[in-house]
Motif scaffolding. Sequence first.
Motif, PDB file in Angstrom:
ATOM      1  N   CYS A 116       0.863  -1.184   0.000  1.00  0.00           N
ATOM      2  CA  CYS A 116       0.000   0.000   0.000  1.00  0.00           C
ATOM      3  C   CYS A 116       0.895   1.228   0.000  1.00  0.00           C
ATOM      4  O   CYS A 116       2.116   1.128   0.182  1.00  0.00           O
ATOM      5  N   PRO A 117       0.331   2.437  -0.183  1.00  0.00           N
ATOM      6  CA  PRO A 117       1.163   3.640  -0.192  1.00  0.00           C
ATOM      7  C   PRO A 117       1.639   4.072   1.191  1.00  0.00           C
ATOM      8  O   PRO A 117       2.452   4.986   1.301  1.00  0.00           O
ATOM      9  N   VAL A 175       1.718   2.316  -4.793  1.00  0.00           N
ATOM     10  CA  VAL A 175       0.503   3.108  -4.972  1.00  0.00           C
ATOM     11  C   VAL A 175      -0.701   2.229  -5.285  1.00  0.00           C
ATOM     12  O   VAL A 175      -1.793   2.421  -4.746  1.00  0.00           O
ATOM     13  N   GLY A 176      -0.511   1.231  -6.143  1.00  0.00           N
ATOM     14  CA  GLY A 176      -1.601   0.320  -6.502  1.00  0.00           C
ATOM     15  C   GLY A 176      -1.032  -0.972  -7.058  1.00  0.00           C
ATOM     16  O   GLY A 176       0.074  -0.985  -7.604  1.00  0.00           O
TER      17      GLY A 176
END
Length: 377
Positions: free
Chosen positions: A166-167, A260-261
């Motif tokens: 995850c970020p 980020v994704g």
Amino acid sequence: MGGPLNVSSHAPLRVGVVGAGAISGQYLRYFDEHGAAAGVRLVAVADLDPARAAGAVGGREGVRATTPEEVYAADDVDAVLNLTVPAAHASVALAAIAGGKHVYGEKPLAATVVEAREVLAAARGAGVRVGSAPDTVLGRGTQTARALVDAGRIGQPVAATAFFACPGHERWHPDPDFYYQPGGGPLFDMGPYYLTALVQLLGPVAAVTGGAVRSGGERTIGSGPRAGERFPVDVATHVTGVLRHRGGALSTVVMSFDVVGHELPRIEVHGTAGSVSVPDPNTFEGPVRLSTRAAREWADVPLTHGYAAAGRGLGLADLARAVRTDGAARADGEVALHVLEVMEALLRAAEEERVVAVESACARPAPVPESARVAVD
């Protein structure tokens, strides 16, 4: 203080909570919904802040708000549920053990392996049990996947992959600093869920190697009253490891606050005859999918194994079962010690650029039977 309390095979395990922070609400809800059937009964809630303890008790009949010291000494408390911050896990556990109490705590078992070994040694000396989160692996998601592995549906296990990415928690958490201090980071925050699941699926780990990086020295809080404030990053924010299980399989692990994704699976286990996709180990259930040589398309598998009455507190209920039956607990302190050592070894392997052996060798926990509920072995 006195020795371990005697709990009859029919009496519920009487529990005193120490630490009434955010996570306590989930545990208290488990007592409300499943306590009677699960063989656990809440009798006290303690916190350094008396108002917070009183607020957690609310209108629960027969439950008192009190101090940690009173819980450790209380004659009507058989077990302490340790929900304090990680830095206090060992000291609270040792105080409870000195009072003759069983202990079940939030992850990690202690801040360091040295402290964790001290806790387990004290428990053995006092004749009491120690258990530790995560207990999500006792739910129907991970346990159904394990049943497929144990039944040989994927053949001989060869490898596994485990991904959390995850970020970073600063985007949603109003006070995220502790996630980026020693004892935090993606490995120590989320690693226990994934590594405990891998131990359930493939057994203990013999050695690890890997790498770790820290992306930048500061991050920015994204929500709450401190939004826009910058804070320091003192831990690795992306960790990649290879674990060699004692049974021979290799697990590749990625734990990251830098992504980020992604579309990566949570956990997959691959064998000589097929693969099984395991749901998020931070949850009790979720889709379990199977692909085999005979039927290459992925197919959903019914959730048949694992405790059905799930929620935070499931591990404590399983500990109560073990105390009543003089059996082995599944969310056991030895498993938590092993997972903690694997995490420490992985960071050391990354820093020293070498393979690091894992000394502890916990037993692979017994599976949860098919169609089980918490009060049933």
